[in-house]
Enzyme design. Structure first.
Site, PDB file in Angstrom:
ATOM      1  N   ARG A 195       0.748  -1.291  -0.010  1.00  0.00           N
ATOM      2  CA  ARG A 195       0.002   0.016   0.077  1.00  0.00           C
ATOM      3  C   ARG A 195       0.961   1.075  -0.002  1.00  0.00           C
ATOM      4  O   ARG A 195       1.474   1.546   0.956  1.00  0.00           O
ATOM      5  CB  ARG A 195      -0.805  -0.095   1.179  1.00  0.00           C
ATOM      6  CG  ARG A 195      -1.675   1.202   1.189  1.00  0.00           C
ATOM      7  CD  ARG A 195      -2.616   1.147   2.639  1.00  0.00           C
ATOM      8  NE  ARG A 195      -3.595   2.192   2.719  1.00  0.00           N
ATOM      9  CZ  ARG A 195      -3.332   3.108   3.608  1.00  0.00           C
ATOM     10  NH1 ARG A 195      -2.319   3.199   4.265  1.00  0.00           N
ATOM     11  NH2 ARG A 195      -4.082   4.207   3.700  1.00  0.00           N
ATOM     12  N   LYS A 230      -4.396   6.194   8.828  1.00  0.00           N
ATOM     13  CA  LYS A 230      -5.829   6.471   7.943  1.00  0.00           C
ATOM     14  C   LYS A 230      -6.441   7.496   8.630  1.00  0.00           C
ATOM     15  O   LYS A 230      -7.541   7.366   9.279  1.00  0.00           O
ATOM     16  CB  LYS A 230      -6.695   5.317   7.829  1.00  0.00           C
ATOM     17  CG  LYS A 230      -7.610   5.200   6.609  1.00  0.00           C
ATOM     18  CD  LYS A 230      -8.155   3.976   6.167  1.00  0.00           C
ATOM     19  CE  LYS A 230      -9.126   4.221   5.178  1.00  0.00           C
ATOM     20  NZ  LYS A 230      -9.821   2.983   4.810  1.00  0.00           N
ATOM     21  N   SER A 257     -12.548  -3.595   2.610  1.00  0.00           N
ATOM     22  CA  SER A 257     -12.636  -3.021   3.675  1.00  0.00           C
ATOM     23  C   SER A 257     -13.890  -2.698   4.292  1.00  0.00           C
ATOM     24  O   SER A 257     -14.856  -2.546   3.367  1.00  0.00           O
ATOM     25  CB  SER A 257     -12.058  -1.440   3.781  1.00  0.00           C
ATOM     26  OG  SER A 257     -10.745  -1.512   2.921  1.00  0.00           O
TER      27      SER A 257
HETATM   28  C1  LIG Z   1      -6.706  -5.855   5.336  1.00  0.00           C
HETATM   29  C2  LIG Z   1      -7.085  -4.326   5.017  1.00  0.00           C
HETATM   30  N1  LIG Z   1      -8.417  -3.628   5.465  1.00  0.00           N
HETATM   31  C3  LIG Z   1      -8.474  -2.401   5.394  1.00  0.00           C
HETATM   32  C4  LIG Z   1      -7.566  -1.722   4.392  1.00  0.00           C
HETATM   33  C5  LIG Z   1      -8.128  -0.305   4.183  1.00  0.00           C
HETATM   34  O1  LIG Z   1      -8.525  -0.373   2.814  1.00  0.00           O
HETATM   35  P1  LIG Z   1      -9.005   0.887   1.961  1.00  0.00           P
HETATM   36  O2  LIG Z   1     -10.227   0.986   2.576  1.00  0.00           O
HETATM   37  O3  LIG Z   1      -8.804   0.934   0.339  1.00  0.00           O
HETATM   38  O4  LIG Z   1      -8.295   2.184   2.657  1.00  0.00           O
HETATM   39  P2  LIG Z   1      -6.940   2.645   1.932  1.00  0.00           P
HETATM   40  O5  LIG Z   1      -6.067   1.486   2.393  1.00  0.00           O
HETATM   41  O6  LIG Z   1      -7.080   2.623   0.437  1.00  0.00           O
HETATM   42  O7  LIG Z   1      -6.783   3.940   2.833  1.00  0.00           O
HETATM   43  C6  LIG Z   1      -6.597  -2.218   4.101  1.00  0.00           C
HETATM   44  N2  LIG Z   1      -5.656  -1.596   3.379  1.00  0.00           N
HETATM   45  N3  LIG Z   1      -6.066  -3.337   4.201  1.00  0.00           N
HETATM   46  C1  LIG Z   2      -5.049   0.921   5.933  1.00  0.00           C
HETATM   47  C2  LIG Z   2      -6.091   1.142   7.039  1.00  0.00           C
HETATM   48  N1  LIG Z   2      -7.436   0.742   6.834  1.00  0.00           N
HETATM   49  C3  LIG Z   2      -8.127   0.958   7.786  1.00  0.00           C
HETATM   50  C4  LIG Z   2      -9.542   0.512   7.852  1.00  0.00           C
HETATM   51  O1  LIG Z   2     -10.092   0.529   9.010  1.00  0.00           O
HETATM   52  O2  LIG Z   2     -10.014  -0.003   6.662  1.00  0.00           O
HETATM   53  S1  LIG Z   2      -7.290   1.527   9.049  1.00  0.00           S
HETATM   54  C5  LIG Z   2      -5.859   1.196   8.149  1.00  0.00           C
HETATM   55  C6  LIG Z   2      -4.435   1.702   8.845  1.00  0.00           C
HETATM   56  C7  LIG Z   2      -3.962   0.911   9.811  1.00  0.00           C
HETATM   57  O3  LIG Z   2      -2.677   1.232  10.257  1.00  0.00           O
HETATM   58  P1  LIG Z   2      -2.127   1.153  11.520  1.00  0.00           P
HETATM   59  O4  LIG Z   2      -1.824  -0.345  11.850  1.00  0.00           O
HETATM   60  O5  LIG Z   2      -0.794   2.009  11.429  1.00  0.00           O
HETATM   61  O6  LIG Z   2      -2.932   1.805  12.644  1.00  0.00           O
END
Ligand SMILES: Cc1ncc(COP(=O)(O)OP(=O)(O)O)c(N)n1
Ligand SMILES: Cc1nc(C(=O)O)sc1CCOP(=O)(O)O
Ligand SMILES: [Mg+2]
Length: 340
Positions: free
Chosen positions: A169, A267, A238
């Site tokens: 990502r 995020k 997600s």
């Molecule tokens: C395992 C997993 N869960 C949630 C996310 C979040 O993806 P998304 O909603 O596309 O948000 P961004 O990652 O695009 O900011 C994820 N990457 N992986």
């Molecule tokens: C990439 C992403 N997706 C989310 C969701 O809720 O869909 S939270 C998230 C970021 C998670 O990062 P950290 O482990 O550093 O808190």
């Protein structure tokens, strides 16, 4: 209750359990996969609990016009895969019938059968379509990368620490950089037998032949990813609330993210879904799911207590002093979680 409804439930409970038994035998003697065999056995036993005395008592085989029906293609199967596909279809048809007539008989039966139906979809994906699904199912920890200078070093350390599921990502890089990074990360993952998923970008997943793609609520529909990547690739979605979970079920996502559990700068601006949504997912998600958002070694115990058996992290590993040791800690904690 209409006797005809009871006879329909009786016949389809039998039909679903017989089809599952056919599949189970191949898992046991053909694939020698005790995990898949146990899944079949568990699904059969769940259905068996609904074969109530009043349903059995309605049986009238001599009066059943359907027992004479056979189709030419039922007389012979080309190969094992045809046996499996035919019996998965038989099981899913029967479960759909049980769900619909269960709505007339007892709604708790209908709800239970719906959950079983989605578990059968996941089992079918695992056995017939998605070669990497067994590896995903075996991975409790899911690392989602962040753009750091020593990206490959951190990821390889995590792989050495036992990571077996990675998502690339990067919201900042240009396509050329993402393509270069994804190519190298995929190579690393394959060296360690890890599943490799691309965030957001279906074209990049296609370009590097990743194992799948992860799509958020503002990303492409799952159907588009299936059409471009093919049915054998993994598509994750997600989710943040029950409505998004139901949509992911309807879209037949192969796995889902559940979060953000806690607010996270990774995020920014997304409100926490909290332990409540983790508990909701544990009770309602038929597919594999990963708690994500602010999860780390300190709070993972709480997230597991809330109902999670799998978790996804970014900073906990990407910013760890020792990513290998941190990965080992998280893997060990998740190994203690009740199976999910
Ligand atoms: C395992 C997993 N869960 C949630 C996310 C979040 O993806 P998304 O909603 O596309 O948000 P961004 O990652 O695009 O900011 C994820 N990457 N992986
Ligand atoms: C990439 C992403 N997706 C989310 C969701 O809720 O869909 S939270 C998230 C970021 C998670 O990062 P950290 O482990 O550093 O808190
Ligand atoms: Mg996204």
């Amino acid at each position: 209750m209409e006797r005809a409804v009871l006879r329909i439930l009786d016949a389809n409970l039998d039909r679903a359990r017989e089809g599952l038994r056919v599949i189970e035998e191949w898992c046991r003697f053909g694939l020698e996969r005790t995990d898949l065999t146990d899944i079949c056995k568990h699904l059969r036993q769940q259905l068996g609990q609904w074969h109530l005395p009043e349903i059995r008592a309605a049986r009238d085989t001599p009066g059943d016009p359907g027992t004479q029906l056979t189709h030419a293609q039922e007389a012979q199967r080309e190969d094992i895969s045809q046996v499996l596909l035919a019996n998965f279809a038989r099981v899913q048809e029967s479960l759909r019938v049980l769900e619909e007539y269960g709505k007339v008989y007892r709604t708790d039966l209908a709800a239970a059968v719906k959950q079983i139906r989605y578990q059968v979809y996941t089992l079918e994906s695992t056995m017939t379509q998605k070669p990497q699904m067994p590896a995903l199912l075996a991975a409790r920890l899911y690392l989602v990368t962040a753009p750091v200078p020593n990206l490959l070093h951190v990821v390889e350390a995590a792989l050495n620490g036992g990571l077996r599921l990675l998502q690339y990502r990067d919201k900042e890089a240009d396509n050329a950089t993402r393509y270069e990074n994804a190519t190298k990360l995929k190579f690393l993952c394959k060296q360690y037998g890890a599943v490799f998923i691309i965030n957001d970008h279906i074209d990049l997943a296609l370009a590097v032949d990743a194992d799948g793609v992860h799509l958020g609520q503002q990303d492409y529909p799952i159907e588009v990813a299936r059409r471009l990547l093919g049915p054998e690739k993994i598509v994750g979605r997600s989710t943040t609330n029950p409505t998004e979970l139901q949509r992911a079920i309807d879209e037949q996502a192969d796995y889902i993210g559940v979060g953000p559990v806690y607010e996270t700068p990774t995020k920014a601006g997304k409100a926490a879904a909290g332990h409540e949504y983790v508990a909701y997912a544990q009770a309602n998600a038929p597919m594999p799911w990963y708690a994500i958002g602010g999860v780390d070694a300190e709070n993972l115990g709480d997230v597991i207590a809330a109902g999670a058996a799998r978790a996804s992290v970014v900073r906990a590993i990407m910013q760890a002093d020792d990513p290998k040791v941190m990965t080992q800690q998280l893997v060990a904690q998740l190994a203690q979680a009740p199976s999910g």
